[in-house]
Scaffold this active site. Structure first.
Site, mmCIF file in Angstrom:
data_model
loop_
_atom_site.group_PDB
_atom_site.id
_atom_site.type_symbol
_atom_site.label_atom_id
_atom_site.label_comp_id
_atom_site.label_asym_id
_atom_site.label_seq_id
_atom_site.Cartn_x
_atom_site.Cartn_y
_atom_site.Cartn_z
ATOM 1 C CG HIS A 59 -0.307 0.258 2.396
ATOM 2 N ND1 HIS A 59 0.539 -0.808 3.352
ATOM 3 C CD2 HIS A 59 -0.383 1.338 3.347
ATOM 4 C CE1 HIS A 59 0.619 -0.377 4.271
ATOM 5 N NE2 HIS A 59 0.314 1.111 4.555
ATOM 6 C CG HIS A 61 0.073 5.939 3.703
ATOM 7 N ND1 HIS A 61 -1.329 5.601 4.066
ATOM 8 C CD2 HIS A 61 0.670 4.850 4.608
ATOM 9 C CE1 HIS A 61 -1.345 4.696 5.008
ATOM 10 N NE2 HIS A 61 -0.206 4.062 5.180
ATOM 11 C CE1 TYR A 146 12.303 1.673 -3.565
ATOM 12 C CE2 TYR A 146 11.602 0.213 -1.693
ATOM 13 C CZ TYR A 146 12.337 0.624 -2.966
ATOM 14 O OH TYR A 146 13.260 -0.368 -3.295
#
Length: 178
Positions: A59, A61, A146
């Site tokens: 996932h 954000h 990342y």
């Protein structure tokens, strides 16, 4: 049926959580270059600022700010998801299809929150930057590659050791060393 309402604010700043359908997958970091390219393509089609972001295995954000006359964040996410999916499929990765015949790489929905003020922005950006630690991927936020945290550190917005240095004192009940 519940009618979900999104807050469409032209020029708004929004916090998002976007998730892969298979929560055991690591496709986002395994294919990080394809994801970066998907964001570039989407931003070329419909510009937006990425104010903060962290990419985790399953996932991500992000905080986006849209242009002053534009509130179409769903179109932007559709473009990012589609470009990444096309890239992964073109790379030869096998992705299952759902009952409609569509690739089932992403969860269909995503979570969004309209940023209300500077304090809310800071709270959401902090959440983004600490997330790899929260998920046990690294001991210190700056160890995760990342993340926009590195951009914040380089710009002098946050110190290099923001969120801790990852050194835990075994005698200190989980408290970081000074």
């Amino acid at each position: 049926m519940v009618l979900y309402r999104r807050n469409f604010v032209p020029g708004g700043t929004f916090f998002f959580t976007v998730t892969l359908a298979d929560r055991r997958s690591s496709a986002l970091v395994t294919h990080i270059d394809l994801l970066r390219n998907a964001f570039r393509k989407a931003r070329h089609q419909k510009p937006f600022a990425i104010d903060a972001i962290v990419i985790l295995p399953d996932h991500l954000h992000a905080i986006f700010t849209l242009p002053p006359d534009d509130s179409d964040f769903p179109g932007r996410w559709k473009a990012v998801k589609a470009a990444f999916t096309r890239g992964v499929v073109a790379a030869g990765v096998s992705i299952p299809c759902d009952h409609r015949g569509e690739y089932a790489l992403w969860q269909r929905r995503y979570w969004e929150h309209t940023i209300r003020d500077d304090r809310d922005f800071e709270r959401c950006a902090d959440y983004i930057h600490i997330n790899p630690v929260k998920h046990g991927l690294v001991a210190a936020p700056n160890a995760w590659p990342y993340s926009s945290l590195h951009r914040y550190i380089q710009a002098g917005i946050l110190p290099r050791n923001w969120g801790g240095d990852g050194k835990i004192d075994p005698e200190g009940f989980g408290e970081p060393n000074d």
